[in-house]
Design an enzyme around this catalytic site. Structure first.
Site, PDB file in Angstrom:
ATOM      1  N   CYS A   1       0.771  -0.507   0.125  1.00  0.00           N
ATOM      2  CA  CYS A   1      -0.245  -0.327  -0.084  1.00  0.00           C
ATOM      3  C   CYS A   1       0.865   1.364  -0.215  1.00  0.00           C
ATOM      4  O   CYS A   1       2.426   1.353  -0.099  1.00  0.00           O
ATOM      5  CB  CYS A   1      -1.468   0.175   1.536  1.00  0.00           C
ATOM      6  SG  CYS A   1      -0.256   0.552   3.039  1.00  0.00           S
TER       7      CYS A   1
ATOM      8  N   ARG B   1     -10.826   8.912   3.336  1.00  0.00           N
ATOM      9  CA  ARG B   1     -10.431   7.922   4.144  1.00  0.00           C
ATOM     10  C   ARG B   1     -10.674   8.285   5.465  1.00  0.00           C
ATOM     11  O   ARG B   1     -11.212   7.296   5.790  1.00  0.00           O
ATOM     12  CB  ARG B   1      -9.443   6.890   3.170  1.00  0.00           C
ATOM     13  CG  ARG B   1      -9.514   6.370   1.891  1.00  0.00           C
ATOM     14  CD  ARG B   1      -8.623   5.640   1.757  1.00  0.00           C
ATOM     15  NE  ARG B   1      -8.616   4.858   2.948  1.00  0.00           N
ATOM     16  CZ  ARG B   1      -6.937   4.174   3.603  1.00  0.00           C
ATOM     17  NH1 ARG B   1      -5.610   4.808   2.751  1.00  0.00           N
ATOM     18  NH2 ARG B   1      -6.393   4.088   4.911  1.00  0.00           N
TER      19      ARG B   1
END
Ligand code: UD1
Length: 420
Positions: free
Chosen positions: A116, A398
């Site tokens: 990620c 997010r």
């Protein structure tokens, strides 16, 4: 693609009620799977990661609703035990559903969360702990197939690093495992203590949540409950950083001082005057902002890695040199190049970042590369001269509930645009 346009330079002045914590809401939502009844989570932040978690729960067969910051999840009837790759990819921390799914259904199939934005994100600690608890794990085409043929059983687990996600996964599985589980070198983050409280409210027997040794005595089954999500300590740190970057004054309500003590210490060294109330903080940056040596990210109660980027953005215009050492994630300086585009003087070498304070930053076109790095660009932009355009706002969304509204409420000038 959405972007944030920020006209910088106004001094922050005002008060913000801190949102509910993303990093607590996500494991609590995973915990809903175990409850087998109705869970009502209040103060749940409206974030894309929370929506992704609700989609995963719906996939398992839960009935979910979410409005006015209240998530209701009924997990009485589950119909599915696998999470498809596209849902796993939406949210890297989806691995925390594994322990809960195994606890409830005895099996789970999901894809690796993968690499990620912060570099490789291994899950070896999660998997080896679950194996100790009787889980059989096979890997096929990037998918993990997990079963527990003889049921989950308690185990003594020594974590070689106090991983937040691994501690959460073990606690979730252990809540309904046979016998006692003891986690040594458990993560001590406040979100872990909250998960322990939540599980207890659902009927689990947990002691030591938030301490290095957590003991869980498995029970047959859990039940639903109502639970309030704790305040987000990283959102709080972000708005503090915006106040520092503009030499402003900020009141935060719905915040727990103890949870942000390590961040307050850094701002105090930088010259802030800080007053802590029961669930409020007032801080003023009337004196010149000074550089801080040395800020090291550490597991809680040390300085949080999630606050590294936003605090760096504030220190970019402090007098003198600041040094930061990132000890938790390998690749967590991707915001540095973007801050440099705004006039910052920052050099990194491995874990270390050297920040030479400059007089001021200036607006530029920049790109968010991850959640907290993106928030750091917003902090820098609020303090910078002129106009900044931040691309890739989806990363910021997010973790921040309407960041433009929060920043505008304390005197910044931020809006969201869809056009090129
Ligand atoms: C959580 C937080 C994240 C925060 C991090 C550290 C959530 C949803 N996310 O992430 O915002 O930045 O804690 O405070 O709560 N590691 C391994 N093997 C493992 C697990 C972790 O080597 O099996 C390593 C990681 O690569 C990393 C370090 O341990 O270097 C910390 O990771 P961990 O505490 O697990 O973080 P997360 O739970 O992923």
């Amino acid at each position: 693609m959405q972007r944030l346009i920020i006209n910088g330079g106004s001094r922050v002045c005002g008060e913000i009620k801190v949102q509910g914590a993303k990093n607590s809401a996500l494991p609590l939502l995973a915990g809903c799977l175990l409850a087998g009844g109705e869970v009502r989570l209040t103060n749940c932040p409206e974030l894309s990661d929370v929506y992704a978690a609700l989609r995963i729960l719906s996939r398992f067969g839960c009935r979910c609703s979410f409005k006015n910051n209240t998530a209701e999840v009924n997990s009485a009837e589950l119909t599915e035990y696998s999470v498809p790759e596209e849902l796993m990819r939406e949210m890297r921390s989806s691995i925390v559903f594994l322990g809960a799914a195994l606890g409830r259904m005895g099996q789970c199939r999901l894809s690796f969360p993968g690499g990620c934005e912060l570099g490789p994100r291994p899950i070896d600690l999660h998997l080896s702990a679950l194996k100790q608890m009787g889980v059989k794990i096979t890997e096929e085409h990037g998918e993990l197939c997990c079963t527990c043929p003889k049921g989950l059983r308690g185990a003594k687990i020594n974590l070689s690093f106090p991983s937040v996600g691994a501690t959460e996964n073990i606690m979730l599985a252990a809540a309904v495992a046979k016998g006692e589980t003891v986690i040594y070198n458990a993560a001590r983050e406040p979100e872990i203590a909250e998960l322990a409280k939540f599980l207890e409210r659902c009927g689990a027997r947990v002691s030591g949540g938030g301490c290095s040794t957590v003991r869980i005595n498995g029970v047959e089954k859990l039940h639903g409950c109502e639970f309030e999500v704790m305040p987000d300590r990283i959102a709080a740190a972000t708005y503090m950083a915006a106040a520092a970057a503009t030499r402003g004054e900020l009141g935060l309500t719905s915040v727990r001082c103890a949870d942000v003590q390590s961040v307050l210490n850094v701002f105090e060294h930088a010259g802030a005057d800080i007053f802590c109330g029961k669930d409020s903080i007032f801080m003023s940056f009337a004196k010149p902002l000074r550089g801080v040596k040395t800020v090291r990210t550490m597991p809680y109660p040390g300085f949080p890695t999630d606050a590294q980027a936003v605090v760096m953005a504030a220190l970019a215009t402090a007098e003198g040199t600041s040094v930061m050492v990132e000890n938790i994630f390998e690749s967590r300086y991707r915001h540095v190049d973007e801050l440099v585009r705004m006039g910052a003087d920052i050099k990194t070498e491995g874990k270390v970042a050297i920040i030479e304070g400059v007089q001021s930053l200036y607006g530029a076109r920049v790109r968010a590369c991850d959640l907290r790095g993106g928030a750091a660009l917003a902090v820098a932009a609020v303090g910078a001269k002129g106009r900044t355009v931040i691309e890739n706002v989806k990363y910021i969304d997010r973790g921040y509930e309407n960041i433009e509204k929060a920043l505008n409420s304390i005197g910044a000038d931020v809006y969201r645009s869809n056009d090129s």
